[in-house]
Write a protein that holds these residues in place. Structure first.
Motif, mmCIF file in Angstrom:
data_model
loop_
_atom_site.group_PDB
_atom_site.id
_atom_site.type_symbol
_atom_site.label_atom_id
_atom_site.label_comp_id
_atom_site.label_asym_id
_atom_site.label_seq_id
_atom_site.Cartn_x
_atom_site.Cartn_y
_atom_site.Cartn_z
ATOM 1 N N ALA A 19 0.801 -1.230 0.000
ATOM 2 C CA ALA A 19 0.000 0.000 0.000
ATOM 3 C C ALA A 19 0.833 1.279 0.000
ATOM 4 N N LEU A 20 1.797 1.386 0.852
ATOM 5 C CA LEU A 20 2.584 2.610 0.944
ATOM 6 C C LEU A 20 4.055 2.360 0.622
ATOM 7 N N SER A 21 4.354 1.252 -0.019
ATOM 8 C CA SER A 21 5.747 0.873 -0.263
ATOM 9 C C SER A 21 6.020 0.541 -1.719
ATOM 10 N N TYR A 45 -7.152 2.500 1.616
ATOM 11 C CA TYR A 45 -8.316 3.368 1.465
ATOM 12 C C TYR A 45 -9.227 3.175 2.671
ATOM 13 N N PRO A 46 -9.778 4.180 3.253
ATOM 14 C CA PRO A 46 -9.864 5.581 2.842
ATOM 15 C C PRO A 46 -8.778 6.470 3.436
ATOM 16 N N MET A 47 -7.849 5.878 4.172
ATOM 17 C CA MET A 47 -6.807 6.690 4.803
ATOM 18 C C MET A 47 -5.842 7.294 3.783
ATOM 19 N N ARG A 48 -5.666 6.624 2.679
ATOM 20 C CA ARG A 48 -4.783 7.131 1.630
ATOM 21 C C ARG A 48 -5.625 7.738 0.520
ATOM 22 N N PRO A 49 -5.289 8.938 0.097
ATOM 23 C CA PRO A 49 -6.063 9.586 -0.970
ATOM 24 C C PRO A 49 -6.006 8.812 -2.288
#
Length: 87
Positions: A19-21, A45-49
């Motif tokens: 997800a963030l990597s 999602y939904p924390m990441r735009p």
């Protein structure tokens, strides 16, 4: 105590979510450790735009570390197999 080989074997059986990597540094290391079949894209999602999610999808799609079949595993096939209720 486990040997280095036993630790690596255990780590290679896990699934890794990107997800963030999503970067050119992460891809070859994970591919070598676990193989493309144990890597999947999560979105957070939904924390990441949405823009960030789309950027991650593009990074994986453009990655030279994976062939097309591996990209399909990461982006859709592996998550679908792990979570069939979300198909």
């Amino acid at each position: 105590m486990q040997s280095s080989e036993e630790v690596l074997e255990s780590l290679s059986s896990l699934y890794y979510e990107l997800a963030l990597s999503t970067s050119s540094y992460v891809f070859p290391a994970l591919k070598r450790l676990a193989g493309a079949s144990h890597i999947l894209l999560g979105t957070d999602y939904p924390m990441r735009p949405t823009e960030g999610i789309l950027a991650s999808i593009k990074q994986i799609s453009d990655a030279e570390d994976f062939v097309d079949d591996e990209k399909r595993l990461i982006l859709s096939d592996t998550p679908r197999n792990l979570f069939p209720r979300f198909r």
